[in-house]
Design a protein around this motif. Structure first.
Motif, PDB file in Angstrom:
ATOM      1  N   ASP A  22       1.012  -1.409  -0.328  1.00  0.00           N
ATOM      2  CA  ASP A  22      -0.463   0.161   0.079  1.00  0.00           C
ATOM      3  C   ASP A  22       0.546   1.238   0.247  1.00  0.00           C
ATOM      4  O   ASP A  22       1.931   1.011   0.368  1.00  0.00           O
ATOM      5  CB  ASP A  22      -1.094   0.053   1.145  1.00  0.00           C
ATOM      6  CG  ASP A  22      -2.123   0.950   1.338  1.00  0.00           C
ATOM      7  OD1 ASP A  22      -1.358   2.015   1.197  1.00  0.00           O
ATOM      8  OD2 ASP A  22      -3.028   1.320   1.330  1.00  0.00           O
ATOM      9  N   ALA A  23       0.251   1.970  -0.551  1.00  0.00           N
ATOM     10  CA  ALA A  23       1.292   3.433  -1.176  1.00  0.00           C
ATOM     11  C   ALA A  23       1.255   4.102  -0.303  1.00  0.00           C
ATOM     12  O   ALA A  23       2.640   4.971   1.013  1.00  0.00           O
ATOM     13  CB  ALA A  23       0.329   4.144  -2.250  1.00  0.00           C
ATOM     14  N   LYS A  24       0.341   4.394   1.484  1.00  0.00           N
ATOM     15  CA  LYS A  24       0.805   5.197   2.225  1.00  0.00           C
ATOM     16  C   LYS A  24       1.140   4.791   3.372  1.00  0.00           C
ATOM     17  O   LYS A  24       2.158   5.200   3.851  1.00  0.00           O
ATOM     18  CB  LYS A  24      -1.374   5.548   2.529  1.00  0.00           C
ATOM     19  CG  LYS A  24      -1.233   6.374   3.692  1.00  0.00           C
ATOM     20  CD  LYS A  24      -2.531   5.871   4.441  1.00  0.00           C
ATOM     21  CE  LYS A  24      -2.604   6.988   5.381  1.00  0.00           C
ATOM     22  NZ  LYS A  24      -4.594   6.647   5.911  1.00  0.00           N
ATOM     23  N   PHE A  25       1.070   3.161   3.478  1.00  0.00           N
ATOM     24  CA  PHE A  25       1.788   1.624   4.204  1.00  0.00           C
ATOM     25  C   PHE A  25       3.394   2.932   4.021  1.00  0.00           C
ATOM     26  O   PHE A  25       4.154   2.858   5.153  1.00  0.00           O
ATOM     27  CB  PHE A  25       1.858   0.524   4.279  1.00  0.00           C
ATOM     28  CG  PHE A  25       2.789  -0.086   4.891  1.00  0.00           C
ATOM     29  CD1 PHE A  25       2.473  -1.061   6.235  1.00  0.00           C
ATOM     30  CD2 PHE A  25       3.698  -0.822   4.466  1.00  0.00           C
ATOM     31  CE1 PHE A  25       3.370  -1.405   6.413  1.00  0.00           C
ATOM     32  CE2 PHE A  25       5.105  -1.510   4.841  1.00  0.00           C
ATOM     33  CZ  PHE A  25       4.445  -1.849   6.291  1.00  0.00           C
ATOM     34  N   GLN A  26       3.894   2.901   2.426  1.00  0.00           N
ATOM     35  CA  GLN A  26       5.214   2.594   2.306  1.00  0.00           C
ATOM     36  C   GLN A  26       5.763   4.261   2.367  1.00  0.00           C
ATOM     37  O   GLN A  26       7.202   4.152   1.902  1.00  0.00           O
ATOM     38  CB  GLN A  26       5.698   1.658   0.768  1.00  0.00           C
ATOM     39  CG  GLN A  26       4.883   0.870   0.584  1.00  0.00           C
ATOM     40  CD  GLN A  26       5.427   0.800  -0.878  1.00  0.00           C
ATOM     41  OE1 GLN A  26       5.212   1.635  -2.154  1.00  0.00           O
ATOM     42  NE2 GLN A  26       5.031  -0.558  -1.644  1.00  0.00           N
ATOM     43  N   ARG A  27       4.976   5.075   2.952  1.00  0.00           N
ATOM     44  CA  ARG A  27       5.713   6.393   2.687  1.00  0.00           C
ATOM     45  C   ARG A  27       7.162   6.509   3.618  1.00  0.00           C
ATOM     46  O   ARG A  27       7.708   7.400   3.344  1.00  0.00           O
ATOM     47  CB  ARG A  27       4.842   7.272   3.396  1.00  0.00           C
ATOM     48  CG  ARG A  27       3.308   7.333   2.612  1.00  0.00           C
ATOM     49  CD  ARG A  27       1.967   8.324   3.719  1.00  0.00           C
ATOM     50  NE  ARG A  27       2.080   7.724   4.336  1.00  0.00           N
ATOM     51  CZ  ARG A  27       1.209   8.120   5.728  1.00  0.00           C
ATOM     52  NH1 ARG A  27       0.848   9.851   5.717  1.00  0.00           N
ATOM     53  NH2 ARG A  27       0.930   7.181   6.781  1.00  0.00           N
ATOM     54  N   THR A  73     -10.011   3.406  13.581  1.00  0.00           N
ATOM     55  CA  THR A  73     -10.369   2.806  14.325  1.00  0.00           C
ATOM     56  C   THR A  73      -9.897   2.335  15.462  1.00  0.00           C
ATOM     57  O   THR A  73     -10.990   1.763  16.565  1.00  0.00           O
ATOM     58  CB  THR A  73     -10.645   1.115  13.680  1.00  0.00           C
ATOM     59  OG1 THR A  73      -9.422   0.787  13.561  1.00  0.00           O
ATOM     60  CG2 THR A  73     -11.415   1.341  12.421  1.00  0.00           C
ATOM     61  N   LYS A  74      -8.874   3.237  15.674  1.00  0.00           N
ATOM     62  CA  LYS A  74      -8.182   2.606  17.380  1.00  0.00           C
ATOM     63  C   LYS A  74      -7.750   1.172  17.817  1.00  0.00           C
ATOM     64  O   LYS A  74      -7.591   0.915  19.228  1.00  0.00           O
ATOM     65  CB  LYS A  74      -9.020   2.975  18.318  1.00  0.00           C
ATOM     66  CG  LYS A  74      -9.681   5.065  18.437  1.00  0.00           C
ATOM     67  CD  LYS A  74      -9.928   4.975  20.099  1.00  0.00           C
ATOM     68  CE  LYS A  74     -10.063   7.252  19.612  1.00  0.00           C
ATOM     69  NZ  LYS A  74     -10.381   7.187  20.321  1.00  0.00           N
ATOM     70  N   LEU A  75      -7.629   0.239  16.674  1.00  0.00           N
ATOM     71  CA  LEU A  75      -7.438  -1.060  16.521  1.00  0.00           C
ATOM     72  C   LEU A  75      -5.635  -1.166  17.560  1.00  0.00           C
ATOM     73  O   LEU A  75      -5.606  -1.935  18.096  1.00  0.00           O
ATOM     74  CB  LEU A  75      -7.630  -2.266  15.309  1.00  0.00           C
ATOM     75  CG  LEU A  75      -9.609  -2.333  15.360  1.00  0.00           C
ATOM     76  CD1 LEU A  75      -9.521  -2.094  14.189  1.00  0.00           C
ATOM     77  CD2 LEU A  75      -9.629  -2.996  16.229  1.00  0.00           C
ATOM     78  N   SER A  76      -4.837  -0.112  16.436  1.00  0.00           N
ATOM     79  CA  SER A  76      -3.736  -0.394  16.789  1.00  0.00           C
ATOM     80  C   SER A  76      -3.233   0.257  18.005  1.00  0.00           C
ATOM     81  O   SER A  76      -2.888  -0.255  18.927  1.00  0.00           O
ATOM     82  CB  SER A  76      -3.288   0.654  15.993  1.00  0.00           C
ATOM     83  OG  SER A  76      -3.170   2.491  15.983  1.00  0.00           O
ATOM     84  N   SER A 107      -3.299  -2.175   8.322  1.00  0.00           N
ATOM     85  CA  SER A 107      -3.323  -2.036   6.672  1.00  0.00           C
ATOM     86  C   SER A 107      -4.895  -0.454   6.727  1.00  0.00           C
ATOM     87  O   SER A 107      -4.861  -0.410   7.891  1.00  0.00           O
ATOM     88  CB  SER A 107      -4.500  -3.424   6.571  1.00  0.00           C
ATOM     89  OG  SER A 107      -6.095  -3.829   7.548  1.00  0.00           O
ATOM     90  N   ARG A 108      -5.025  -0.394   6.113  1.00  0.00           N
ATOM     91  CA  ARG A 108      -5.385   0.941   5.377  1.00  0.00           C
ATOM     92  C   ARG A 108      -6.602   0.788   6.355  1.00  0.00           C
ATOM     93  O   ARG A 108      -7.343   2.149   6.285  1.00  0.00           O
ATOM     94  CB  ARG A 108      -5.421   1.356   4.424  1.00  0.00           C
ATOM     95  CG  ARG A 108      -5.747   2.908   3.853  1.00  0.00           C
ATOM     96  CD  ARG A 108      -6.273   2.968   2.647  1.00  0.00           C
ATOM     97  NE  ARG A 108      -4.541   3.274   1.686  1.00  0.00           N
ATOM     98  CZ  ARG A 108      -4.418   4.389   0.741  1.00  0.00           C
ATOM     99  NH1 ARG A 108      -5.267   5.400   0.886  1.00  0.00           N
ATOM    100  NH2 ARG A 108      -3.082   3.992   0.675  1.00  0.00           N
TER     101      ARG A 108
END
Length: 178
Positions: free
Chosen positions: A28-33, A103-106, A97-98
């Motif tokens: 995912d591009a957002k993950f790779q930032r 969702t506050k899961l992290s 994951s995006r």
């Protein structure tokens, strides 16, 4: 198999069957930032999956790189880790994951693993290091009660530029078990 549960999550040892979801999340591009391009190659995440599976069997165990699974869907949604170091310290990190972000899961996963580290393993300090522009990671650390301990100017070079990094931490004496 190691397992921790929260109200919405199961944190468990990584399995080889998690590989495809772990690789997909890493693309995912957002993950790779905030990662070097070489750190985002699919083969790197295939190798990491195998490493994390192997680390779960090490004695004494030094790394708890756990898969995070949604109780609602049974799906792999991310990872959270606690790496034991010298002097009863541990480093912590996570990746989600995006679809599960916001969702506050992290927070739920990191809090459960920090509780385990402090109360079951006897860790006295947990810290996290991140790129200073990784605002979601910094926000998560602060919501866990971590404070900024260090700020390093132009500390990592990737994507053609120098990036600042920050280190945040919390001591066992400051930790409030939820």
């Amino acid at each position: 198999m190691f397992k921790l549960e929260t109200s919405r999550l199961i944190l468990r040892d990584m399995m080889l069957s998690d590989e495809s979801k772990f690789v997909a999340m890493s693309q995912d591009a957002k993950f790779q930032r905030f990662y070097d391009e070489s750190d985002c190659e699919p083969n790197k995440y295939r190798e990491l999956t195998q490493l994390f599976v192997a680390q779960a069997n090490e004695l004494p165990r030094q790394s708890y790189q756990l898969a995070v699974e949604s109780k609602e869907t049974g799906m792999f949604i991310g990872t959270v880790c606690l790496r034991l170091e010298v002097n009863k310290e541990a480093s912590m990190g996570c990746a989600f994951s995006r679809e599960s972000q916001g969702t506050k899961l992290s927070f739920e996963a990191a809090q459960a693993l920090a509780n385990f580290g402090f109360f079951e393993l006897g860790v006295r300090r947990i810290y996290a290091e991140t790129i200073s522009k990784n605002f979601p990671a910094i926000k998560l650390c602060k919501s866990l009660g971590m404070r900024q301990e260090a700020y390093f100017k132009e500390h990592r070079f990737f994507k053609g530029k120098w990036w600042d990094t920050t280190t945040l931490a919390v001591l066992s004496t400051e930790w409030v078990k939820e």
